[in-house]
Design an enzyme around this catalytic site. Structure first.
Site, PDB file in Angstrom:
ATOM      1  N   ASP A  12       0.780  -0.866   0.090  1.00  0.00           N
ATOM      2  CA  ASP A  12      -0.279   0.125   0.013  1.00  0.00           C
ATOM      3  C   ASP A  12       1.206   1.531  -0.099  1.00  0.00           C
ATOM      4  OD1 ASP A  12      -2.457   1.234   0.262  1.00  0.00           O
ATOM      5  OD2 ASP A  12      -1.783   1.935   2.529  1.00  0.00           O
ATOM      6  N   SER A  13       0.143   2.674  -0.022  1.00  0.00           N
ATOM      7  CA  SER A  13       0.612   3.998  -0.368  1.00  0.00           C
ATOM      8  C   SER A  13       1.706   4.026   1.531  1.00  0.00           C
ATOM      9  CB  SER A  13       0.253   5.001  -0.630  1.00  0.00           C
ATOM     10  OG  SER A  13      -1.065   4.715  -0.211  1.00  0.00           O
ATOM     11  N   CYS A  75      -3.785  -0.841  -2.071  1.00  0.00           N
ATOM     12  CA  CYS A  75      -4.367   0.320  -2.429  1.00  0.00           C
ATOM     13  C   CYS A  75      -5.241   0.986  -3.719  1.00  0.00           C
ATOM     14  CB  CYS A  75      -2.895   1.124  -2.295  1.00  0.00           C
ATOM     15  SG  CYS A  75      -3.182   2.969  -2.961  1.00  0.00           S
ATOM     16  N   GLU A 154      -6.241   9.591   9.830  1.00  0.00           N
ATOM     17  CA  GLU A 154      -4.439   8.994   9.913  1.00  0.00           C
ATOM     18  C   GLU A 154      -4.416  10.047  10.979  1.00  0.00           C
ATOM     19  OE1 GLU A 154      -0.943   9.061   8.113  1.00  0.00           O
ATOM     20  OE2 GLU A 154      -2.628   7.574   6.437  1.00  0.00           O
ATOM     21  N   CYS A 186     -11.206   3.631  -0.713  1.00  0.00           N
ATOM     22  CA  CYS A 186     -10.095   3.667  -0.354  1.00  0.00           C
ATOM     23  C   CYS A 186      -9.922   2.988   0.715  1.00  0.00           C
ATOM     24  CB  CYS A 186      -9.850   4.848   0.207  1.00  0.00           C
ATOM     25  SG  CYS A 186      -8.587   6.587   0.629  1.00  0.00           S
ATOM     26  N   HIS A 188      -8.625   3.446   3.961  1.00  0.00           N
ATOM     27  CA  HIS A 188      -9.249   4.347   5.481  1.00  0.00           C
ATOM     28  C   HIS A 188     -10.107   4.208   5.572  1.00  0.00           C
ATOM     29  CE1 HIS A 188      -5.147   6.005   4.263  1.00  0.00           C
ATOM     30  NE2 HIS A 188      -5.125   6.446   5.243  1.00  0.00           N
TER      31      HIS A 188
END
Ligand code: DGL
Length: 271
Positions: A12-13, A75, A154, A186, A188
């Site tokens: 993932d990023s 991702c 985050e 996404c 998140h």
């Protein structure tokens, strides 16, 4: 190490892909895993398809050197723009998050109207629309980028007034479209399920690509006779491209458990 014992490789990023890893842990507890978070170059969602594809190749090369039996592009942005190219270039099975999420969304919609939220790059790529309409061309798909959700999650602001206000602002147009299914496109966004369902209302089904992807991985491993045998010691390794500190503190919240065996690495750049 036998074929079955080889690890699942996930990249993932950054931290977000841990939502996918969490679902892999739940569904496939006997599997060894190697997770790579490209924390030095996050976010991918604001970058061009060419740059993200180059990053994907560098990440994949690293995981290939660890002899993974299957590669997971956790991702959404990287899956959207580079899955086909990575699949063509590497011999192991490659799973992205778009196809599993699209399949679940197409199965869930009754009114044939689906919303997709994700990073700018994911929405711009129309990857979810293409995958959904390949299943049923009659389904209408509406995409909206929600870039502020990533920093909010985050920061740990997965609930509360500010996050709800941001969600209401982003989703105001979506609420006019009469959708009955919303894809959380996404890494998140699964952490925002509570807020998103409050804003969208009970009539809208939320599709969590992370859960669907873990399901797809389990199906591929079983079909290829690569599912690990339970009852052995399982190892989980983590690699990051920047200091592990933030990854550890935020990541443990994403994963819901302690992160051990973490190492900072330098990826080999493409020339
Ligand atoms: N992992 C990214 C995604 O799922 C979100 C964070 C980023 O922009 O890199 O699209």
């Amino acid at each position: 190490m036998t074929e079955r014992q080889r690890p699942i490789g996930i990249f993932d990023s950054g931290i977000g892909g841990l939502t996918v890893l969490k679902e892999i842990f739940d569904r496939l507890p006997a599997e060894n895993t190697i997770y790579l978070g490209d924390t030095a170059r996050v976010p991918y969602g604001i970058r061009s398809p060419e740059t993200v594809t180059r990053y994907s190749f560098e990440n994949t090369r690293f995981l290939s050197s660890k002899d993974v039996k299957i590669l997971v592009i956790a991702c959404n942005t990287a899956s959207s723009v580079s899955l086909d190219a990575v699949r063509r270039s590497f011999p192991v099975p490659v799973v992205g998050v778009i196809e599993p999420g699209a399949k679940a969304a197409a199965a869930a919609t009754k009114r044939k109207k689906i919303g997709v939220i994700g990073t700018e790059a994911t929405v711009r790529s129309s990857s979810y629309s293409r995958a959904i309409q390949a299943i049923d061309p009659a389904i209408e798909v509406f995409g909206i980028p929600c870039p502020l959700f990533v920093p909010l999650v985050e920061e740990g602001w997965t609930d509360g007034q500010i996050t709800e206000m941001v969600a209401e602002r982003y989703l105001a147009d979506m609420r006019q479209k009469d959708i009955d299914t919303l894809v959380l496109g996404c890494t998140h966004y699964p952490l925002l399920k509570h807020v998103l369902s409050k804003v969208m209302g009970d009539g809208v089904t939320l599709i969590d690509s992370a859960i669907e992807t873990a399901h797809a991985i389990s199906t591929i491993l079983a079909a290829q006779g690569l599912t690990n045998i339970p009852g052995q010691l399982v190892r989980h390794e983590f690699y990051v491209t920047d200091s592990p500190q933030k990854f550890l503190s935020v990541g443990e919240r994403f994963l819901g458990r302690a992160i051990e065996n973490i190492e900072k690495i330098q990826l080999e750049m493409e020339v």
